[in-house]
Design a protein around this motif. Structure first.
Motif, PDB file in Angstrom:
ATOM      1  N   HIS A   3      -2.549  -9.519   7.433  1.00 58.94           N
ATOM      2  CA  HIS A   3      -2.079  -8.599   6.401  1.00 58.94           C
ATOM      3  C   HIS A   3      -1.428  -9.408   5.288  1.00 58.94           C
ATOM      4  CE1 HIS A   3      -1.816  -4.867   9.165  1.00 58.94           C
ATOM      5  NE2 HIS A   3      -2.815  -5.627   9.497  1.00 58.94           N
ATOM      6  N   PRO A   4      -1.459  -8.893   4.074  1.00 57.21           N
ATOM      7  CA  PRO A   4      -0.804  -9.593   2.966  1.00 57.21           C
ATOM      8  C   PRO A   4       0.714  -9.453   3.058  1.00 57.21           C
ATOM      9  CG  PRO A   4      -1.594  -7.485   2.234  1.00 57.21           C
ATOM     10  CD  PRO A   4      -2.081  -7.645   3.653  1.00 57.21           C
ATOM     11  N   THR A   5       1.395 -10.210   2.271  1.00 61.81           N
ATOM     12  CA  THR A   5       2.842 -10.078   2.155  1.00 61.81           C
ATOM     13  C   THR A   5       3.135  -8.839   1.317  1.00 61.81           C
ATOM     14  OG1 THR A   5       3.107 -12.471   2.251  1.00 61.81           O
ATOM     15  CG2 THR A   5       4.952 -11.192   1.332  1.00 61.81           C
ATOM     16  N   PRO A   6       3.949  -7.913   1.844  1.00 62.30           N
ATOM     17  CA  PRO A   6       4.273  -6.718   1.054  1.00 62.30           C
ATOM     18  C   PRO A   6       4.989  -7.080  -0.246  1.00 62.30           C
ATOM     19  CG  PRO A   6       4.821  -6.365   3.353  1.00 62.30           C
ATOM     20  CD  PRO A   6       4.478  -7.833   3.206  1.00 62.30           C
ATOM     21  N   ASP A   7       4.697  -6.310  -1.292  1.00 55.65           N
ATOM     22  CA  ASP A   7       5.380  -6.474  -2.562  1.00 55.65           C
ATOM     23  C   ASP A   7       6.862  -6.111  -2.397  1.00 55.65           C
ATOM     24  OD1 ASP A   7       2.943  -7.089  -3.745  1.00 55.65           O
ATOM     25  OD2 ASP A   7       2.634  -5.070  -4.556  1.00 55.65           O
ATOM     26  N   PRO A   8       7.725  -6.669  -3.231  1.00 55.26           N
ATOM     27  CA  PRO A   8       9.142  -6.270  -3.194  1.00 55.26           C
ATOM     28  C   PRO A   8       9.265  -4.772  -3.470  1.00 55.26           C
ATOM     29  CG  PRO A   8       8.831  -8.198  -4.587  1.00 55.26           C
ATOM     30  CD  PRO A   8       7.456  -7.699  -4.235  1.00 55.26           C
ATOM     31  N   VAL A   9      10.232  -4.144  -2.815  1.00 59.18           N
ATOM     32  CA  VAL A   9      10.460  -2.711  -2.970  1.00 59.18           C
ATOM     33  C   VAL A   9      11.688  -2.513  -3.864  1.00 59.18           C
ATOM     34  CG1 VAL A   9      10.966  -0.546  -1.776  1.00 59.18           C
ATOM     35  CG2 VAL A   9       9.447  -2.243  -0.721  1.00 59.18           C
ATOM     36  N   ALA A  10      11.491  -1.827  -4.969  1.00 62.55           N
ATOM     37  CA  ALA A  10      12.584  -1.534  -5.900  1.00 62.55           C
ATOM     38  C   ALA A  10      13.368  -0.315  -5.402  1.00 62.55           C
ATOM     39  CB  ALA A  10      12.009  -1.270  -7.290  1.00 62.55           C
ATOM     40  N   PRO A  11      14.568  -0.113  -5.892  1.00 62.99           N
ATOM     41  CA  PRO A  11      15.338   1.079  -5.515  1.00 62.99           C
ATOM     42  C   PRO A  11      14.521   2.348  -5.797  1.00 62.99           C
ATOM     43  CG  PRO A  11      16.740  -0.447  -6.718  1.00 62.99           C
ATOM     44  CD  PRO A  11      15.337  -0.991  -6.813  1.00 62.99           C
ATOM     45  N   SER A  15       7.439   1.440   0.508  1.00 65.33           N
ATOM     46  CA  SER A  15       6.371   0.457   0.691  1.00 65.33           C
ATOM     47  C   SER A  15       5.274   1.076   1.534  1.00 65.33           C
ATOM     48  CB  SER A  15       6.900  -0.791   1.404  1.00 65.33           C
ATOM     49  OG  SER A  15       5.817  -1.656   1.712  1.00 65.33           O
ATOM     50  N   VAL A  16       4.038   0.912   1.097  1.00 69.50           N
ATOM     51  CA  VAL A  16       2.926   1.417   1.903  1.00 69.50           C
ATOM     52  C   VAL A  16       2.827   0.662   3.225  1.00 69.50           C
ATOM     53  CG1 VAL A  16       1.628   2.259  -0.089  1.00 69.50           C
ATOM     54  CG2 VAL A  16       1.175  -0.046   0.793  1.00 69.50           C
ATOM     55  N   TRP A  17       3.506  -0.461   3.326  1.00 70.68           N
ATOM     56  CA  TRP A  17       3.499  -1.239   4.568  1.00 70.68           C
ATOM     57  C   TRP A  17       4.483  -0.686   5.584  1.00 70.68           C
ATOM     58  CZ3 TRP A  17      -0.568  -3.980   5.544  1.00 70.68           C
ATOM     59  CH2 TRP A  17      -1.400  -4.253   4.456  1.00 70.68           C
ATOM     60  N   ASP A  18       5.304   0.296   5.170  1.00 67.22           N
ATOM     61  CA  ASP A  18       6.178   1.003   6.099  1.00 67.22           C
ATOM     62  C   ASP A  18       5.549   2.313   6.569  1.00 67.22           C
ATOM     63  OD1 ASP A  18       8.148  -0.956   5.938  1.00 67.22           O
ATOM     64  OD2 ASP A  18       9.151   0.047   4.249  1.00 67.22           O
ATOM     65  N   TYR A  19       4.407   2.691   5.993  1.00 69.07           N
ATOM     66  CA  TYR A  19       3.716   3.905   6.425  1.00 69.07           C
ATOM     67  C   TYR A  19       3.080   3.651   7.796  1.00 69.07           C
ATOM     68  CZ  TYR A  19       3.959   5.631   1.545  1.00 69.07           C
ATOM     69  OH  TYR A  19       4.357   6.060   0.306  1.00 69.07           O
ATOM     70  N   PRO A  20       2.908   4.699   8.598  1.00 68.46           N
ATOM     71  CA  PRO A  20       2.420   4.517   9.971  1.00 68.46           C
ATOM     72  C   PRO A  20       0.897   4.447  10.091  1.00 68.46           C
ATOM     73  CG  PRO A  20       2.912   6.814   9.590  1.00 68.46           C
ATOM     74  CD  PRO A  20       3.293   6.089   8.324  1.00 68.46           C
ATOM     75  N   ARG A  21       0.473   4.003  11.237  1.00 66.25           N
ATOM     76  CA  ARG A  21      -0.926   4.077  11.661  1.00 66.25           C
ATOM     77  C   ARG A  21      -0.890   4.381  13.135  1.00 66.25           C
ATOM     78  NH1 ARG A  21      -5.999   2.907   9.767  1.00 66.25           N
ATOM     79  NH2 ARG A  21      -7.480   2.224  11.305  1.00 66.25           N
ATOM     80  N   PRO A  22      -1.423   5.515  13.589  1.00 63.84           N
ATOM     81  CA  PRO A  22      -2.156   6.523  12.828  1.00 63.84           C
ATOM     82  C   PRO A  22      -1.298   7.151  11.724  1.00 63.84           C
ATOM     83  CG  PRO A  22      -2.036   7.127  15.177  1.00 63.84           C
ATOM     84  CD  PRO A  22      -1.282   5.876  15.007  1.00 63.84           C
ATOM     85  N   PRO A  23      -1.996   7.751  10.747  1.00 66.45           N
ATOM     86  CA  PRO A  23      -1.300   8.308   9.589  1.00 66.45           C
ATOM     87  C   PRO A  23      -0.381   9.478   9.959  1.00 66.45           C
ATOM     88  CG  PRO A  23      -3.689   8.371   9.280  1.00 66.45           C
ATOM     89  CD  PRO A  23      -3.434   7.907  10.664  1.00 66.45           C
ATOM     90  N   ARG A  24       0.533   9.757   9.028  1.00 64.03           N
ATOM     91  CA  ARG A  24       1.440  10.900   9.150  1.00 64.03           C
ATOM     92  C   ARG A  24       1.120  11.877   8.025  1.00 64.03           C
ATOM     93  NH1 ARG A  24       6.324   8.417   8.459  1.00 64.03           N
ATOM     94  NH2 ARG A  24       6.546   8.965   6.265  1.00 64.03           N
ATOM     95  N   GLU A  52      -0.578   6.420   5.274  1.00 63.12           N
ATOM     96  CA  GLU A  52      -1.188   5.492   6.227  1.00 63.12           C
ATOM     97  C   GLU A  52      -0.940   4.059   5.765  1.00 63.12           C
ATOM     98  OE1 GLU A  52      -5.489   4.488   8.315  1.00 63.12           O
ATOM     99  OE2 GLU A  52      -5.348   6.159   6.928  1.00 63.12           O
ATOM    100  N   THR A  53      -0.644   3.195   6.711  1.00 67.68           N
ATOM    101  CA  THR A  53      -0.356   1.796   6.418  1.00 67.68           C
ATOM    102  C   THR A  53      -1.350   1.228   5.411  1.00 67.68           C
ATOM    103  OG1 THR A  53       0.450   1.507   8.667  1.00 67.68           O
ATOM    104  CG2 THR A  53      -0.026  -0.492   7.440  1.00 67.68           C
ATOM    105  N   SER A  54      -0.838   0.598   4.395  1.00 66.25           N
ATOM    106  CA  SER A  54      -1.563  -0.121   3.334  1.00 66.25           C
ATOM    107  C   SER A  54      -2.221   0.786   2.289  1.00 66.25           C
ATOM    108  CB  SER A  54      -2.590  -1.105   3.902  1.00 66.25           C
ATOM    109  OG  SER A  54      -3.762  -0.451   4.345  1.00 66.25           O
ATOM    110  N   HIS A  55      -2.104   2.091   2.438  1.00 64.76           N
ATOM    111  CA  HIS A  55      -2.727   3.037   1.502  1.00 64.76           C
ATOM    112  C   HIS A  55      -1.687   3.780   0.683  1.00 64.76           C
ATOM    113  CE1 HIS A  55      -6.806   3.036   3.344  1.00 64.76           C
ATOM    114  NE2 HIS A  55      -6.120   2.695   4.411  1.00 64.76           N
ATOM    115  N   PRO A  56      -1.938   3.972  -0.615  1.00 61.62           N
ATOM    116  CA  PRO A  56      -1.087   4.900  -1.350  1.00 61.62           C
ATOM    117  C   PRO A  56      -1.270   6.310  -0.779  1.00 61.62           C
ATOM    118  CG  PRO A  56      -2.776   3.957  -2.789  1.00 61.62           C
ATOM    119  CD  PRO A  56      -2.988   3.400  -1.426  1.00 61.62           C
TER     120      PRO A  56
END
Length: 165
Positions: A3-11, A15-24, A52-56
């Motif tokens: 997986h890539p390095t997640p982008d920094p998260v601004a206030p 992060s799409v990398w905090d979304y679950p798999r399976p999706p919610r 879902e992880t990695s998806h907007p």
């Protein structure tokens, strides 16, 4: 594939990398407006999103809230390992048409029942898609239907080389 390095998260961002798999799937207090062919084809506050992880997020809107004639069932379908069998719609507004511009799950798998009478729309072929007045950017690639807003951080699946994420 790593997986890539997640982008920094601004206030205020997710992060799409905090979304679950399976999706919610979840209801959200948002207003979504979509325009096609110079017409508003939907303006609704009845919004559900799938994360879902990695998806907007993919936004699902009530079929009943679309302008009359905006959604026309078409041939073909696809299958999601989580949500089940999908059907497609041509989207029409004004003098414009977006073939297979929307999809839904008429009989979604357990856990995704909220999607049954809702449609997701690809942002790319629309004149504009907005979430709370903010224009969205389509998820990269031609298959996925996520909507990118300033509220989320990537990187996002769909870019070249992201198939294995």
């Amino acid at each position: 594939m790593a997986h890539p390095t997640p982008d920094p998260v601004a206030p205020g961002q997710e992060s799409v990398w905090d979304y679950p798999r399976p999706p919610r799937v979840e209801r959200v207090d948002r207003r979504v407006v979509i325009r096609l062919g110079g017409e508003v084809i939907i303006d609704t506050g009845d919004v559900v999103r799938v994360l879902e992880t990695s998806h907007p997020p993919v936004y699902y809107l009530p079929i009943a809230d679309f302008a009359e004639g905006a959604l026309v069932p078409t041939v073909g379908g696809s299958y999601c390992e989580f949500k089940g069998a999908a059907r497609y719609f041509d989207v029409r507004g004004g003098d414009a048409s977006a073939p297979k511009g929307a999809w839904n799950y008429p009989e979604p798998a357990p856990g995704f029942e909220l999607l049954a009478d809702r449609v997701a729309v690809y942002a790319r072929p629309m004149d504009a898609c907005e979430v709370d007045g903010e224009p969205v950017v389509p998820q990269p690639g031609g298959f996925y239907g996520g909507w990118i807003t300033a509220a989320i951080a990537g990187p996002f699946k769909g870019t070249p080389g992201s198939m294995g994420w």
